[in-house]
Design an enzyme around this catalytic site. Structure first.
Site, PDB file in Angstrom:
ATOM      1  CD  GLU A   8      78.836  74.423  41.608  1.00 34.33           C
ATOM      2  OE1 GLU A   8      78.861  74.344  42.844  1.00 34.33           O
ATOM      3  OE2 GLU A   8      77.796  74.284  40.936  1.00 34.33           O
TER       4      GLU A   8
ATOM      5  CG  HIS B 123      74.523  72.849  45.436  1.00 33.27           C
ATOM      6  ND1 HIS B 123      75.833  73.232  45.501  1.00 33.27           N
ATOM      7  CD2 HIS B 123      74.151  73.005  44.151  1.00 33.27           C
ATOM      8  CE1 HIS B 123      76.245  73.623  44.302  1.00 33.27           C
ATOM      9  NE2 HIS B 123      75.250  73.492  43.479  1.00 33.27           N
TER      10      HIS B 123
ATOM     11  CG  HIS C 285      75.643  70.207  39.513  1.00 30.20           C
ATOM     12  ND1 HIS C 285      75.155  69.840  40.741  1.00 30.20           N
ATOM     13  CD2 HIS C 285      75.740  71.566  39.555  1.00 30.20           C
ATOM     14  CE1 HIS C 285      74.979  70.912  41.501  1.00 30.20           C
ATOM     15  NE2 HIS C 285      75.319  71.970  40.791  1.00 30.20           N
TER      16      HIS C 285
ATOM     17  CG  HIS D 187      70.698  74.104  41.099  1.00 30.56           C
ATOM     18  ND1 HIS D 187      70.934  75.377  40.660  1.00 30.56           N
ATOM     19  CD2 HIS D 187      71.917  73.561  41.335  1.00 30.56           C
ATOM     20  CE1 HIS D 187      72.254  75.589  40.649  1.00 30.56           C
ATOM     21  NE2 HIS D 187      72.862  74.506  41.046  1.00 30.56           N
TER      22      HIS D 187
END
Lengths: 270, 270, 270, 270
Positions: free
Chosen positions: C112, C202, C131, C133
């Site tokens: 990603e 996500h 990024h 979670h």
């Protein structure tokens, strides 16, 4: 698990007393006499119980766990006033059932030791007593939501979990602590023949037929409280453990040695 | 615990000042003069307080705890700006009650130190002040749900927990920080004679008659917030600690040395 | 913090490019050329960022953090595909803004990575991208409850937290992953000029003017989500951080070195 | 992922059996014969799986994980009854699909091993089975709120998560434990062709095409349960992972080696 009558309890205590291993009769009849030395393995297990309950978050700096003296049912063993995580064998004192230390060894006793003595008086089947501020049971103690079993390892709660209101025994102006034998006696009466009772705004008492069982009951009472609270938060009807299921499990509580072995290793760091 | 009038507070400070052990009068009347060396055991306890509050999750990289100078009530001791978990004795600085460092030692002071100075000015009974972002009190500070005691170790909250709204003191456009003496003074006024006040969208202040008591109050304020939140989630009416129960416990707050001994060992890793 | 137009962004990138320290013009115009060696202290900080975010529970085995190359705004630095807790300096690879590795060194790239490249393309003010979670933001991403600031250390959320719906960019049948530049571009467009955007079902992306600020934003976004969720559970109206308060804090975000020093010591175990 | 018919399953088992590497036909037809030695790397992974699941909180002192014997689909490997955190290679025993130990080595077998054997009988695609008391799935098992995927790493739940009610198989008075092959068979029937089934008031079973996938599924089932519970608590409609999204991810489940590498290091402390 029917509630024993007071007379039956007294009889049972007397019988257990007579059958006590290593009992020295003359000494036992003097209230302040020791029931004699205890197998170091039992003391070691009592130390482990203190540490396990601290490590698993049921005890913070407070909380206490006792075991009935194996040689004399009128004596119990309890640490001096000390954070449970720090307890060692040398900190264990012996008490009579009026919660007088047989030999205080110059140490301060736990203020609320009457919880232990008064329960041992009326519950001859009980060999270990735990008092904790088990965090997730306190909210159940201050609401009208009964603590009920939702998981298979807490089936023992199926008989019901009474809540002790200190105001009923000590009036509206206590400082919330079980500072005396009458308060301890009232709590023991609320516990009745159950394994667990909550203390409103305070915590719980958990009893067992031996030390490992009491620790197991205390641990899964906390786990169950968390799961039940979450189930309530999800909303809708809940399928609780049924009386039939609870009774079936009581007959064969299962393999607790497996948990004890793990907890002991964790608690002792080896 | 009635709120002292401002005049009474000033008188009390003056009396305490006059009675100060080791007080050097000439030095004390010069605002920037030191009140003299402090017992290393008190500094050590202040270091422990920083680390305990970090370890128990009340402090993250921020939060601060101070103690009033034992020799001069017009001075207090506080770490330089540093994550509490890293504080050592060498990081402790001395401040006057206007929160000027007596000797900055080339270090940066905590921005919000005015919280401490302004509370010491109006609360002669207070010897220690904690400001934290105690996680579970923040939600209470932004709702209309008052924080109230549900457990016996948080009975001290029975007197009420006021919520300080910085907008009332600093207007609608502050950056939420207590950057000045007037903001600190406003917070101290909201605290009044209570042990704990919440700061809207920020955290709380907790005060005590000594360092250990302040730490105890801070810790059980957080614990109580968690238990109260969970009780609210369970639903239905809650039985809170009553004024009579709170007042009874205030008279005899109990054995805190037991917790301090544990926390100190945990915090110092020995 | 007005949203820069696309043209302004391109211009800004060009200007930043021209001003780049140590920029080697010829190399920079070849897409696959390296922007040259990076100060080891920046690489060390990138390693620390990986570990801090793992230690604080924002990363599990997944999640990634990048930093823009200081010598060339058209390059960024990101670990090869590896659990963040295990990242060392040798694992850092260099990418162009189309997310091609300059030299893959035989390693697998993060799938990603387009999240990073596409944000760097349109946000010249951004020097670091995370990024994660982050566990408590996911529930906000799947409900209609907007994430809003309730505490002073999360005031930066006052500008709003958009939620990116991958279905709008990739249709109803994606596997939820940002596998391509177009998906990354769509996410960057949703982020706009904000510091944080949620990704439905996500996690989130968090950006900052430097690495430490991005880590701070990511950490307090998670903390704020927990506090907001708890405030919602308490019930009733919530006093959120106001635009005025958020804007005031943005002007002076405060002392983040204090947190970084602590986290770095914890993350590196020294 | 259509449910295989019973006949198809039997056929598949037969085919897999015939294709078994290193299969010694004569031995395999004797129920109590061993399928032979196993690659130590697989045993090591089974030990790691036990420890990972303990470390991540899915196992307390109980719970168990098995792997199908690579040389004979009619055998599986499972630790003797022991807390998972303590399992070593020497504790692994071999069982036939009726859950008889090939060689008990004087050790006590896990009481609920029938869960494993009965699933392996009807699910030839399954190479690993986990039974846990994964804490946050239990509340879903006792309410009517279905566990559904809210996050991209739990998309595999899109096919639905059935709840097994032991009362349907064992009547109203079981002790909640899967003590027999018929109970295990009933549970396997409820699981059908799914990766996860909940067991009412008890926990779950999770299966995978290999050991690492089963561990991944078990871990993200727990994570998803926490996130879904929190989303429900926030209120309002929830956007779940859609069937299209779930199916897309199933085709390319992604890079699990990354998590396994981390968990293995954490679990083994190296």
């Amino acid at each position: 698990m029917a509630a024993p009558s007071r007379a039956a309890a007294v009889l049972a205590v007397a019988l257990a007393f007579a059958a006590g291993l290593g009992l020295r009769a003359a000494a036992a009849q003097t209230p302040t006499a020791s029931a004699g030395p205890v197998d170091p393995a039992l003391i070691a297990d009592l130390v482990v119980a203190n540490r396990v309950l601290a490590q698993e978050g049921l005890f913070d700096a407070y909380g206490h766990v006792s075991v009935r003296h194996p040689a004399n049912p009128n004596r119990y063993l309890l640490s001096r006033s000390l954070a449970p995580a720090l307890v060692t064998a040398g900190d264990i004192l012996e008490y009579d059932l009026d919660s007088n230390p047989v030999d205080p060894k110059g140490q301060r006793s736990v203020l609320e030791r009457f919880i232990h003595g008064e329960i041992y008086k009326v519950r001859p089947d009980v060999k270990a007593v735990i008092h904790s501020h088990s965090p997730t049971v306190v909210p159940f103690s201050v609401t009208r939501v009964p603590l009920r079993p939702v998981m298979h390892n807490a089936t023992f709660l199926w008989v019901g979990v009474p809540v002790w209101e200190i105001r009923n025994a000590g009036g509206p102006g206590t400082d919330m602590l079980v500072r005396s034998a009458p308060l301890g006696k009232s709590l023991a009466a609320t516990l009745g023949d159950k394994p667990v009772a909550l203390m409103r705004g305070h915590g719980n008492v958990v009893v067992g037929a031996d030390l490992q069982m009491a620790v197991r009951y205390a641990y899964y009472t906390e786990v169950n409280a968390r799961l039940q609270a979450l189930a309530i938060a999800l909303g809708g009807p809940i399928t609780y453990i049924s009386p039939e299921e609870g009774a079936a499990r009581d007959k064969n509580p299962g393999d607790f040695a497996r948990a004890w072995e793990l907890w002991k290793k964790n608690a002792l760091g080896k």
